[in-house]
Design an enzyme around this catalytic site. Structure first.
Site, PDB file in Angstrom:
ATOM      1  NE  ARG A  12      -3.147  -3.050   0.373  1.00  0.00           N
ATOM      2  CZ  ARG A  12      -3.577  -3.931   1.277  1.00  0.00           C
ATOM      3  NH1 ARG A  12      -2.902  -4.142   2.402  1.00  0.00           N
ATOM      4  NH2 ARG A  12      -4.668  -4.645   1.040  1.00  0.00           N
ATOM      5  CG  ASP A  34      -2.479  -6.551  -0.905  1.00  0.00           C
ATOM      6  OD1 ASP A  34      -3.549  -6.485  -1.538  1.00  0.00           O
ATOM      7  OD2 ASP A  34      -2.411  -6.961   0.260  1.00  0.00           O
ATOM      8  CG  HIS A  44      -5.396  -9.210  -1.111  1.00  0.00           C
ATOM      9  ND1 HIS A  44      -5.551  -7.908  -0.703  1.00  0.00           N
ATOM     10  CD2 HIS A  44      -6.169  -9.951  -0.287  1.00  0.00           C
ATOM     11  CE1 HIS A  44      -6.377  -7.867   0.339  1.00  0.00           C
ATOM     12  NE2 HIS A  44      -6.775  -9.096   0.604  1.00  0.00           N
ATOM     13  CG  ASP A  76      -5.883 -12.083   2.803  1.00  0.00           C
ATOM     14  OD1 ASP A  76      -5.049 -12.491   1.974  1.00  0.00           O
ATOM     15  OD2 ASP A  76      -5.969 -10.882   3.149  1.00  0.00           O
ATOM     16  CD  GLU A  77      -9.643  -8.995   3.176  1.00  0.00           C
ATOM     17  OE1 GLU A  77     -10.418  -8.363   3.911  1.00  0.00           O
ATOM     18  OE2 GLU A  77      -8.566  -8.535   2.742  1.00  0.00           O
ATOM     19  CD1 TRP A  94      -7.009 -13.280   8.403  1.00  0.00           C
ATOM     20  CD2 TRP A  94      -7.878 -11.239   8.672  1.00  0.00           C
ATOM     21  NE1 TRP A  94      -7.864 -13.059   7.349  1.00  0.00           N
ATOM     22  CE2 TRP A  94      -8.404 -11.801   7.485  1.00  0.00           C
ATOM     23  CE3 TRP A  94      -8.286  -9.957   9.045  1.00  0.00           C
ATOM     24  CZ2 TRP A  94      -9.326 -11.128   6.679  1.00  0.00           C
ATOM     25  CZ3 TRP A  94      -9.192  -9.287   8.235  1.00  0.00           C
ATOM     26  CH2 TRP A  94      -9.700  -9.870   7.066  1.00  0.00           C
ATOM     27  CE1 TYR A 148      -4.590  -8.094  11.575  1.00  0.00           C
ATOM     28  CE2 TYR A 148      -5.807  -6.677  10.064  1.00  0.00           C
ATOM     29  CZ  TYR A 148      -5.256  -7.900  10.377  1.00  0.00           C
ATOM     30  OH  TYR A 148      -5.362  -8.941   9.491  1.00  0.00           O
ATOM     31  CG  PHE A 149       0.557  -2.845  16.129  1.00  0.00           C
ATOM     32  CD1 PHE A 149      -0.417  -3.497  16.875  1.00  0.00           C
ATOM     33  CD2 PHE A 149       1.880  -3.106  16.436  1.00  0.00           C
ATOM     34  CE1 PHE A 149      -0.087  -4.390  17.889  1.00  0.00           C
ATOM     35  CE2 PHE A 149       2.238  -3.983  17.446  1.00  0.00           C
ATOM     36  CZ  PHE A 149       1.252  -4.630  18.169  1.00  0.00           C
ATOM     37  CD1 TRP A 175      -3.169  -4.856   8.550  1.00  0.00           C
ATOM     38  CD2 TRP A 175      -2.426  -5.469   6.536  1.00  0.00           C
ATOM     39  NE1 TRP A 175      -3.202  -6.226   8.505  1.00  0.00           N
ATOM     40  CE2 TRP A 175      -2.744  -6.630   7.279  1.00  0.00           C
ATOM     41  CE3 TRP A 175      -1.923  -5.612   5.235  1.00  0.00           C
ATOM     42  CZ2 TRP A 175      -2.594  -7.921   6.754  1.00  0.00           C
ATOM     43  CZ3 TRP A 175      -1.778  -6.898   4.722  1.00  0.00           C
ATOM     44  CH2 TRP A 175      -2.110  -8.024   5.475  1.00  0.00           C
ATOM     45  CD  GLU A 192      -4.737  -0.732   3.847  1.00  0.00           C
ATOM     46  OE1 GLU A 192      -3.984  -0.726   4.847  1.00  0.00           O
ATOM     47  OE2 GLU A 192      -5.364  -1.751   3.483  1.00  0.00           O
TER      48      GLU A 192
HETATM   49  C1  ACM Z   1      -6.106  -9.380   6.233  1.00  0.00           C
HETATM   50  O1  ACM Z   1      -6.157  -8.435   7.056  1.00  0.00           O
HETATM   51  N1  ACM Z   1      -6.810  -9.343   5.127  1.00  0.00           N
HETATM   52  C2  ACM Z   1      -5.283 -10.534   6.476  1.00  0.00           C
END
Ligand code: ACM
Length: 536
Positions: free
Chosen positions: A167, A196, A267, A333-334, A400, A425-426, A474, A476
């Site tokens: 990101r 990603d 992703h 994931d996702e 997660w 998740y920091f 993460w 973003e």
């Molecule tokens: C995730 O936060 N999609 C692993």
């Protein structure tokens, strides 16, 4: 008057006893404090550092570089033996194996500092503790090191921290700094989220378009999603394989294993921008994603074709040749299923393989990649979606979406890394009213500190599968190193204590006291930690 004297002496006693406890993070397993007359002094030039074995050179070098950088003090390294030597810091590799392979013992007396372990890793952790015994504000020599005796080892074997460089891209010098941050907290795994939707960040020689096209996006959403438009500024970057090797070497000298993550089957917008033929709609134009989030209608996924599997095997071969890690993270994931639903090829494959549905297809996909990775002698790690449709036989699960996935995996006798988003998740805000652009969720320091990675519903046999835990960053809304440090600190301190210290020794108010001294160290190191904890 007597009462006043008594109050004053009690206060003094309190001061003295407080002063006697060094502020160590993470809190060691056992520590006793010696007399002040037994404190050790480090002098400029006259103190020597002795190593019993060349294997201890990385630990010695770390200390020499630290003390040079932050105290401008020169220590000389020696391998000469002299049992009567004084004013020496002895690093010793012992022959008899410690019960825990990462265990170390540290003793400080006026004559010497002794760090012993049966592993070079243990000695390295002893050095990290010694660094925390140094006065962070010292302006004059000698440096006083408090007389202590410590026996210490970690609670969990997996102590991880993640960084998303897709990101936003972080250059080599910051990645190395980040690895140092992990090392001083006695963490041992760095999860490098290299690919990603928003950018592919590792050179793959066989597929150059991954970085020629996939490493660059035409613009970035402005502000918090759904945002105020797009800045229209080309953004990107990637690491060459030579740079990756440099980072791996740097981490290895700090006893940190880097786990690279190559995301699949979702992703994957950066991959598909470069190679649209690997998507379910090869004729439709694709671009590297510019807006945060996962959108079923936009984020196409990898088509489970032979061409895709060959591509992935070629990518993974280069990745596995580069990274000595026995573990490769393959994401999982996702992955939006709408694309496979609409894809004639995917539907045909579901029929042919006798799969139940698209979830079965995801499981087939991961199983197949696992088989390839296993054939190279390595193990896959995946996000907890890899449980859906049936877990690949040897996979390690990163839980997660809460702890449910981790609990299910442990019950199936699979290793688990706990990283539930509500605690680990920091990138989530540290304060309810945050002062910066941040993912719209709240994770205060105390919640990280009080996180317990072993769920109560597991039996003691099942609990053994909880390999450890990990914090995730993460990016973003983390576009530069200062912001990364702001989000990381001091939550990284809380994480280190969750992972290293005995459960019974964890105490949040005591931790907060020790944190004050840790923040002085961060001042010394120029770390841009969040200072707002002291304003609340
Ligand atoms: C995730 O936060 N999609 C692993």
């Amino acid at each position: 008057m007597r009462i006043l004297i008594s109050i004053i002496s009690t206060l003094l006693l309190f001061q003295v006893s407080r002063a006697q406890l060094p502020s160590l993070i993470p809190q060691p397993v056992e520590m006793t404090i010696g007399k002040a007359s037994e404190n050790f002094s480090i002098d400029n030039r006259s103190t020597q550092l002795f190593i019993s074995d060349n294997k201890l050179k990385p630990a010695a070098d770390f200390f020499i570089n630290y003390i040079k950088k932050y105290y401008n003090l020169d220590l000389s390294l020696t391998t000469a033996t002299d049992l009567n030597r004084k004013n020496v810091i002895n690093l010793t590799l012992t022959k008899v194996a410690d019960p825990n392979p990462e265990q170390y013992a540290l003793g400080v007396s006026s004559k010497s500092v002794n760090i012993r372990s049966s592993s070079a890793t243990g000695v390295f952790y002893g050095i990290q503790t010694l660094i925390q015994l140094l006065p962070p504000n010292a302006k004059a020599f000698p440096l006083q090191v408090q007389a202590v005796t410590i026996t210490d080892y970690p609670r969990f074997a997996y102590r991880g921290m993640h960084l998303d460089v897709s990101r936003h891209f972080f250059d080599l010098s910051f990645v190395k700094k980040y690895i140092d941050y992990l090392a001083i907290h006695k963490l041992n795994y760095f999860h490098w989220h290299l690919t990603d939707d928003h950018g592919w960040r590792i050179e793959i020689k066989k597929h150059p378009k991954l970085t020629q096209i996939g490493a660059w996006r035409a613009g970035t959403i402005i502000g918090l999603y759904p945002g105020n438009g797009n800045d229209g500024i080309r953004y990107g970057g990637y690491y060459t394989q030579e740079e990756v090797k440099e980072v791996i070497r740097y981490a290895a000298e700090r006893y940190i294993t880097i786990i690279p993550e190559i995301e699949m089957p979702g992703h994957s917008m950066a991959v598909l921008a470069a190679y649209p033929e690997l998507s379910t709609t090869p004729k439709l134009p694709k671009k590297v994603a510019e807006t945060w989030g996962i959108f079923n209608k936009f984020n196409n996924v990898l088509l489970p074709s032979e061409q895709t599997f060959t591509f992935l095997e070629e990518v993974l071969t280069e990745v596995m040749d580069l990274f000595p890690s026995p573990y490769i993270h393959i994401g999982g994931d996702e992955c939006s299923k709408i694309w496979w639903k609409q894809s004639a090829f995917s539907q045909q494959l579901i029929k042919e393989k006798g799969l139940k549905n698209e979830t079965g297809l995801q499981s087939y996909f991961i199983h197949r990649v696992e088989k390839f990775v296993n054939s190279k002698g390595k193990t896959i790690i995946g996000w907890d979606e890899i449980l859906d449709g049936g877990l690949a036989p040897n996979a390690i699960v990163m839980s997660w979406r809460g702890e449910k996935g981790g609990i299910a995996a442990a019950k199936q006798k699979h290793k688990v890394i706990m990283t539930p988003e509500n605690f680990m998740y920091f990138n989530h805000a540290q304060f309810l009213k945050d002062d910066s652009l941040t993912a719209a969720k709240f994770l205060p320091l105390a919640n990280v500190y009080n996180y317990e990675p072993v769920p109560a519903e597991l039996s003691s046999a099942e609990a053994k599968y909880i390999w450890g835990a990990q914090g995730n960053l993460w990016s973003e809304y983390i576009s530069n190193p200062a912001k990364a440090e702001y989000m990381l600190f001091p939550r990284l301190d809380a994480l280190s204590e969750v992972l290293w210290s005995p459960k019974a020794k964890r105490n949040f108010s005591n931790f907060q006291q020790r944190l004050k001294q840790q923040l002085r160290r961060y001042d010394q190191m120029g770390i841009k930690y969040s200072k707002r904890y002291w304003e609340n």
